[in-house]
Enzyme design. Structure first.
Site, mmCIF file in Angstrom:
data_model
loop_
_atom_site.group_PDB
_atom_site.id
_atom_site.type_symbol
_atom_site.label_atom_id
_atom_site.label_comp_id
_atom_site.label_asym_id
_atom_site.label_seq_id
_atom_site.Cartn_x
_atom_site.Cartn_y
_atom_site.Cartn_z
ATOM 1 N N ASP A 21 0.780 -1.201 -0.132
ATOM 2 C CA ASP A 21 -0.007 -0.001 -0.042
ATOM 3 C C ASP A 21 0.909 1.096 -0.035
ATOM 4 O O ASP A 21 1.469 1.615 1.011
ATOM 5 C CB ASP A 21 -0.754 -0.089 1.316
ATOM 6 C CG ASP A 21 -1.680 1.224 1.582
ATOM 7 O OD1 ASP A 21 -1.660 2.051 0.644
ATOM 8 O OD2 ASP A 21 -2.313 1.110 2.584
ATOM 9 N N ASN A 23 -0.147 4.531 -0.480
ATOM 10 C CA ASN A 23 -0.531 5.863 -0.036
ATOM 11 C C ASN A 23 -1.208 5.602 1.275
ATOM 12 O O ASN A 23 -2.044 6.375 1.533
ATOM 13 C CB ASN A 23 -1.787 6.234 -1.216
ATOM 14 C CG ASN A 23 -2.685 5.401 -1.339
ATOM 15 O OD1 ASN A 23 -2.753 4.239 -0.866
ATOM 16 N ND2 ASN A 23 -3.657 5.789 -2.393
ATOM 17 N N ASP A 25 -3.619 4.054 2.325
ATOM 18 C CA ASP A 25 -5.458 3.875 2.616
ATOM 19 C C ASP A 25 -5.660 2.561 2.953
ATOM 20 O O ASP A 25 -7.095 2.420 3.104
ATOM 21 C CB ASP A 25 -6.000 4.384 1.225
ATOM 22 C CG ASP A 25 -5.802 3.565 0.263
ATOM 23 O OD1 ASP A 25 -4.933 2.246 0.479
ATOM 24 O OD2 ASP A 25 -6.356 3.552 -0.773
ATOM 25 N N ASP A 29 -1.728 -1.316 -3.927
ATOM 26 C CA ASP A 29 -1.696 -0.508 -5.232
ATOM 27 C C ASP A 29 -0.830 -0.679 -6.273
ATOM 28 O O ASP A 29 0.202 -1.106 -5.719
ATOM 29 C CB ASP A 29 -2.104 0.806 -4.935
ATOM 30 C CG ASP A 29 -0.972 1.443 -3.814
ATOM 31 O OD1 ASP A 29 0.048 1.124 -3.985
ATOM 32 O OD2 ASP A 29 -1.453 2.132 -2.905
ATOM 33 N N ASP A 98 -5.095 -10.925 -15.578
ATOM 34 C CA ASP A 98 -6.264 -12.005 -15.143
ATOM 35 C C ASP A 98 -7.381 -11.512 -15.711
ATOM 36 O O ASP A 98 -8.031 -10.330 -16.089
ATOM 37 C CB ASP A 98 -6.878 -11.797 -13.634
ATOM 38 C CG ASP A 98 -7.096 -13.037 -13.136
ATOM 39 O OD1 ASP A 98 -7.724 -13.989 -13.725
ATOM 40 O OD2 ASP A 98 -6.488 -13.237 -11.925
ATOM 41 N N ASP A 203 -9.886 -16.806 -16.106
ATOM 42 C CA ASP A 203 -10.575 -17.206 -15.139
ATOM 43 C C ASP A 203 -11.795 -18.488 -15.093
ATOM 44 O O ASP A 203 -12.364 -17.973 -16.349
ATOM 45 C CB ASP A 203 -11.255 -16.047 -14.315
ATOM 46 C CG ASP A 203 -11.966 -16.177 -13.072
ATOM 47 O OD1 ASP A 203 -11.177 -16.349 -12.025
ATOM 48 O OD2 ASP A 203 -13.286 -15.931 -12.957
ATOM 49 N N GLU A 256 -7.640 -21.391 -15.833
ATOM 50 C CA GLU A 256 -8.264 -22.181 -14.632
ATOM 51 C C GLU A 256 -9.393 -23.069 -14.912
ATOM 52 O O GLU A 256 -10.454 -22.633 -15.340
ATOM 53 C CB GLU A 256 -8.797 -21.003 -13.723
ATOM 54 C CG GLU A 256 -8.913 -21.526 -12.603
ATOM 55 C CD GLU A 256 -10.053 -20.655 -11.698
ATOM 56 O OE1 GLU A 256 -9.947 -20.759 -10.436
ATOM 57 O OE2 GLU A 256 -10.748 -19.805 -11.985
ATOM 58 N N HIS A 322 -4.702 -17.193 -4.286
ATOM 59 C CA HIS A 322 -5.588 -16.380 -3.452
ATOM 60 C C HIS A 322 -7.148 -17.071 -3.282
ATOM 61 O O HIS A 322 -7.799 -16.435 -2.479
ATOM 62 C CB HIS A 322 -6.073 -15.016 -4.407
ATOM 63 C CG HIS A 322 -6.748 -15.337 -5.585
ATOM 64 N ND1 HIS A 322 -6.408 -15.761 -6.622
ATOM 65 C CD2 HIS A 322 -8.012 -15.177 -5.866
ATOM 66 C CE1 HIS A 322 -7.111 -16.107 -7.675
ATOM 67 N NE2 HIS A 322 -8.174 -15.653 -7.146
ATOM 68 N N ASP A 323 -7.188 -18.345 -3.676
ATOM 69 C CA ASP A 323 -8.425 -18.943 -3.513
ATOM 70 C C ASP A 323 -8.060 -20.227 -2.366
ATOM 71 O O ASP A 323 -9.115 -20.835 -2.128
ATOM 72 C CB ASP A 323 -9.002 -19.682 -4.692
ATOM 73 C CG ASP A 323 -9.629 -18.557 -5.802
ATOM 74 O OD1 ASP A 323 -10.101 -17.231 -5.167
ATOM 75 O OD2 ASP A 323 -9.689 -18.661 -6.778
#
Ligand code: NOJ
Length: 545
Positions: A21, A23, A25, A29, A98, A203, A256, A322-323
């Site tokens: 990150d 910035n 927040d 990013d 992706d 995907d 995938e 990530h899954d």
């Protein structure tokens, strides 16, 4: 992609919300990614698979795209993306996007137009149908969403009409029977390839073609799948993408292939360089319903790897993404054998045949975030529907919560752990979109890994170097050796060079038949190595003389 290029790829998956990150927040990013390119270069990877960065309401963390040609402001701007491409290129790192085209967000202008006017051409971009029953009170068919519950949602403002979503209800499925939809996807591919991306991760590609909308055979999970999973026409569509666009750019493509059989998955190797298959990734899951856990046994990880090595010329090699929950939490022993089990697992994906993928944080031994997820304290959209569906089947709360925890993907999405400062150096201390895993304070962070020559990260670097320096680990034959059901063992043979790899995936000591053999050790996660004994989670890579 041309095999000479392909065989050298080592890919790092970035989950943008959680990488860095810039910035403060609370969200990762593009500028954050740019600031870490030197780290990635030094690690040795040469391509990044970026999980979606397109404009999106983020109901499914970017897998719900509302504009394919704009960047999500949370992550930055198109200028930032161009800068990322430029900076990555300077470091010989390719960017893989992706491609999420089974569905768009219901916030996409195509869907909004369709909803505004059912006579608009955009209606046929989707599956918008009248319901069944006297008052059209029933969905058009009995299909399930892959995230549980019905695959149909009432269309706001149009009494009796429904739209189809094989995933979350804000992810409306696109209709690939419509020629214009196919063309739209070709345009997206062309747009990013022209910008200089090297390829795409596609995907749920095996779901995109719906052969019919008939009722499906009633099943415990995924009713309707026989009508959309890997129907033959999907391959005609992919061949078109290949001929019309991808081949012009020599693009890299990985599909995938969720929920399909091995034979079906293999068919995609005609159009793609590789697929993400799920056989080994189910080593601790019930084979019929992945939300149900089964006891992990190393042989359930080893056998699928072996089968795929034997059956295809080349494929992806991955342990997590990530899954899925973190591989060290699933298949390793982080309490007793943290370094050893993490490095034994890593040894698999760099010594077998295929393209290694590292999911961010895997290289420092990141663990599952240890929280108990409930339907209301999660950022993962599939959790509440899974929980409700299980409750509707009259299972007790405890079981529904267990299911929800098993499927919940937040565990592996917590922010990347860079150092031991507040929020693990992910940002400057503002609250993060998912909490940071406290294990960063106990050495699970990049900075401490870099400083320790015997860290997991430094072992990854050595493995990557072996991959680069020894051609045998790219193109050599793989010949398996049976030592023990908990050991993955094989030779890599190229011309007159022969390497022996032995990876013990359990916490027991195992004897091997290799005695008095002349060899030159290439790498091991133990300092004291003799080929006839495999200590717990020992990995040995050696050149036979
Ligand atoms: C697979 C993606 O990896 C996952 O994160 C997403 O939720 C589904 N496809 C739907 O796009």
């Amino acid at each position: 992609m041309n095999f000479e290029k392909l065989k050298n790829l080592i890919i790092y998956q970035i989950y943008p919300s959680s990488f860095k990150d810039s910035n403060n927040d609370g969200w990762g990013d593009l500028k954050g990614i740019i600031s870490k390119l030197d780290y990635l270069k030094d690690l040795g990877i040469n391509a990044i698979w970026l999980s979606p960065i397109y404009k999106s309401p983020m109901n499914d963390m970017g897998y719900d795209i509302s504009d394919y040609y704009e960047i999500n402001p949370k992550f930055g701007t198109m200028e930032d993306f161009d800068k990322l491409l430029e900076e990555a290129k300077k470091r010989n790192i390719g960017i893989i996007m992706d491609l999420v085209v089974n569905h768009t967000s219901t916030e996409h202008k195509w869907f909004k137009e369709a909803k505004k006017d059912l006579n608009s051409k955009y209606r046929d971009y989707y599956f918008i149908k009248e319901g069944k029953g006297k008052n059209k009170e029933l969905p058009p068919n009995n299909w399930d969403s892959c995230f549980a519950g019905s695959a149909w949602e009432k269309l706001d403002g149009h009494e009796g009409f429904y739209y189809m979503h094989l995933f979350e209800k804000t992810q409306a499925d696109l209709n690939f029977n419509n020629e214009e939809v196919v063309k739209e996807v070709e345009n997206i591919l062309e747009f990013y390839l022209k910008k200089g991306v090297i390829g795409f991760r596609c995907d749920v590609i095996s779901n995109i073609y719906k052969e019919s909308l008939n009722d499906g055979k009633k099943r415990l999970y995924l009713t309707g799948r026989e009508h959309y999973l890997s129907r033959p026409n999907v391959h005609n569509i992919l061949k078109r993408f290949k001929e019309n666009v991808l081949d012009k750019y020599d693009a890299f493509m990985v599909g995938e292939t969720s929920f399909v059989t091995r034979d079906e998955a293999k068919l995609y190797l005609d159009e793609f360089d590789m697929v993400f298959e799920f056989e080994h990734a189910s080593a601790d899951q019930n084979t019929l319903v992945p939300a149900i856990k089964r006891k992990y046994k190393p042989k359930n990880l080893i056998e699928p790897f072996k089968v795929w090595q034997k059956e295809v010329k080349w494929n992806s090699l991955y342990l997590e993404n990530h899954d899925q929950h973190r591989s060290l939490s699933r298949f390793g022993d982080s309490k007793k054998y943290n370094f050893l089990s993490a490095t034994a697992l890593a040894s698999i994906i760099f010594t077998l045949k295929g393209t290694p993928f590292i999911y961010q944080g895997q290289e420092i031994g990141m663990l599952d975030y240890p929280y108990k997820i409930g339907p209301s304290n999660t950022k993962d959209c599939c959790v509440p529907t899974v929980y409700e569906t299980v409750r509707k089947l009259h299972f007790p709360k405890k079981i529904a919560l267990d299911f929800a925890n098993n499927v919940c993907r937040d565990h592996a999405r917590s922010p990347m752990q860079w150092d031991d400062r507040e929020n693990s150096g992910f940002n400057e201390g503002n609250p993060t979109w998912l909490p940071v895993n406290e294990c960063y304070k106990n050495g699970v962070n990049v900075s401490e890994n870099l400083a320790n020559p015997c860290s997991i990260l430094n072992f990854y670097k050595k493995l990557i170097k072996i991959r680069k320096d020894f051609e045998a680990f790219k193109t050599g034959e793989v010949e398996f050796i049976n030592i023990n059901k908990n050991v993955l063992s094989f030779y890599r043979i190229l011309n007159d060079e022969k390497y022996l790899v032995m990876i013990n995936l359990c916490n027991k000591t195992i004897n091997t038949p290799f005695r008095n053999i002349k060899h030159d050790l290439v790498l091991s996660n133990y300092t004291d190595v003799s080929l006839n004994i495999l200590k717990p989670y020992m990995s040995i890579i050696t050149k036979l003389k």
